[in-house]
Design a protein around this motif. Sequence first.
Motif, short mmCIF file in Angstrom:
data_model
loop_
_atom_site.label_atom_id
_atom_site.label_comp_id
_atom_site.label_asym_id
_atom_site.label_seq_id
_atom_site.Cartn_x
_atom_site.Cartn_y
_atom_site.Cartn_z
N UNK A 124 -4.31 -2.34 -2.66
CA UNK A 124 -5.13 -1.92 -3.88
C UNK A 124 -4.71 -2.25 -5.26
N UNK A 125 -3.18 -2.68 -5.14
CA UNK A 125 -2.72 -3.00 -6.35
C UNK A 125 -3.31 -4.02 -7.32
N UNK A 126 -3.56 -5.10 -6.61
CA UNK A 126 -4.01 -6.24 -7.30
C UNK A 126 -5.39 -6.12 -7.94
N UNK A 127 -6.13 -5.46 -7.10
CA UNK A 127 -7.62 -5.26 -7.55
C UNK A 127 -7.94 -4.12 -8.50
N UNK A 128 -6.93 -3.46 -8.92
CA UNK A 128 -7.20 -2.35 -10.21
C UNK A 128 -7.11 -3.14 -11.27
N UNK A 129 -8.31 -3.02 -12.20
CA UNK A 129 -8.23 -3.84 -13.44
C UNK A 129 -7.66 -3.09 -14.68
N UNK A 130 -7.19 -2.00 -14.29
CA UNK A 130 -6.23 -1.12 -15.52
C UNK A 130 -4.92 -1.00 -14.86
N UNK A 131 -4.44 -1.41 -13.96
CA UNK A 131 -3.23 -1.50 -13.32
C UNK A 131 -2.47 -0.09 -13.43
N UNK A 132 -3.27 0.89 -12.71
CA UNK A 132 -2.92 2.25 -12.79
C UNK A 132 -2.49 2.78 -11.34
N UNK A 133 -2.23 1.79 -10.37
CA UNK A 133 -1.70 2.27 -8.92
C UNK A 133 -0.20 1.63 -9.21
N UNK A 134 0.67 2.92 -8.74
CA UNK A 134 2.04 2.32 -8.53
C UNK A 134 2.70 2.66 -7.14
N UNK A 135 3.70 1.85 -6.68
CA UNK A 135 4.20 2.15 -5.37
C UNK A 135 5.05 3.54 -5.55
N UNK A 136 5.30 4.05 -4.45
CA UNK A 136 5.94 5.25 -4.42
C UNK A 136 6.77 5.57 -3.08
N UNK A 137 7.80 6.35 -3.29
CA UNK A 137 8.54 6.70 -1.86
C UNK A 137 9.09 5.38 -1.33
N UNK A 138 9.77 4.33 -2.44
CA UNK A 138 10.15 3.09 -1.87
C UNK A 138 11.61 2.97 -1.37
N UNK A 139 11.80 2.52 -0.34
CA UNK A 139 13.22 2.55 0.18
C UNK A 139 13.47 1.36 1.04
N UNK A 140 14.52 1.04 1.77
CA UNK A 140 15.04 -0.10 2.04
C UNK A 140 14.31 -0.18 3.68
N UNK A 141 13.77 -1.10 3.87
CA UNK A 141 12.65 -1.13 5.01
C UNK A 141 13.34 -1.01 6.46
N UNK A 142 14.66 -1.60 6.39
CA UNK A 142 15.58 -1.48 7.66
C UNK A 142 16.10 -0.19 7.90
N UNK A 143 16.09 0.75 6.91
CA UNK A 143 16.74 2.03 7.04
C UNK A 143 16.02 2.84 8.23
N UNK A 144 17.14 3.70 8.83
CA UNK A 144 16.34 4.31 10.00
C UNK A 144 15.19 5.36 9.59
N UNK A 145 15.37 5.87 8.25
CA UNK A 145 14.27 6.99 7.90
C UNK A 145 12.95 6.33 7.91
N UNK A 146 13.01 4.94 7.28
CA UNK A 146 11.65 4.12 7.07
C UNK A 146 11.14 3.79 8.45
N UNK A 147 12.08 3.30 9.30
CA UNK A 147 11.59 2.92 10.55
C UNK A 147 11.02 4.12 11.14
N UNK A 148 11.85 5.30 11.15
CA UNK A 148 11.13 6.47 11.83
C UNK A 148 9.79 6.83 11.50
N UNK A 149 9.67 6.73 10.12
CA UNK A 149 8.24 7.14 9.71
C UNK A 149 7.21 6.09 9.97
N UNK A 150 7.50 4.73 10.23
CA UNK A 150 6.50 3.97 10.66
C UNK A 150 6.06 4.28 12.15
N UNK A 151 7.20 4.39 12.81
CA UNK A 151 6.83 4.94 14.06
C UNK A 151 5.91 6.06 14.37
N UNK A 152 6.20 7.09 13.48
CA UNK A 152 5.57 8.33 13.63
C UNK A 152 4.30 8.11 13.03
#
Length: 214
Positions: A124-152
């Motif tokens: 959705x980021x590139x289609x927004x004409x006023x650039x008002x969408x921002x990434x949130x809860x960014x973390x290292x993708x290989x971290x156990x927390x991120x991967x556990x969240x993906x699985x769940x």
Amino acid sequence: MRQSVEQVAAELDELLPQLQCQRCGYPSCADFAEAIARGRCRANRCDPGGSRVLDDLNRLTGGTDGHLDPAHDTLLLPESVIIDESECIGCTLCIKACPVDAIIGSAKLMHTVSSLDCTGCELCLPVCPVDCIYPSQTSEKDSPLFQESLLARAPDHRAHFRQRAERLGNSDKPHRVGNSLAMKKTIADSVARARGKRDHIRGNAVCREKDTAR
Ligand code: SF4
Ligand code: SF4
Ligand code: SF4
């Protein structure tokens, strides 16, 4: 007994994170799974899945790739995105781009993201004409927390993606955002109105600062 390509693709798809983010270069997780099953693509392109998913895919396919393809390997990834509702002009383009119906809103009204349903795909980021969408809860993708969240979250993401595809009656094609001239004009008008509103607010703020300084 030898499995059909469709059966192998379905098993591979079960191992994928279901973000439907297209970071592998395919329109969906299922398309990437099918490409691997047909021998058209190596398994080392699921960026968010990182080394965990690559290991799983290797086990099933007998692949030997030890690392992700560098062109599909990002260190930090968001779990979701947020919309700055004060900037949103209600154009609905993000709703059309979202593969899992995680955005709530309607024309000319502010939009918001359901963080539980959002896959963090960032489509959705590139289609927004006023650039008002921002990434949130960014973390290292290989971290156990991120991967556990993906699985769940994978089963829900898969279900939402399929529900959307069924609703659109377009399950074998990726969604494409319309780009008609009329739509472009509507967006350009909305952007101009939003900028005018913002400049007006900023102008008032500057006047207030000058008044205070006197
Ligand atoms: S999660 Fe993204 S990169 Fe991984 S297979 Fe699905 S669409 Fe491709
Ligand atoms: S809200 Fe944006 S980042 Fe979240 S799933 Fe939809 S398109 Fe992807
Ligand atoms: S694309 Fe941007 S401006 Fe348009 S509705 Fe979505 S958040 Fe609002």
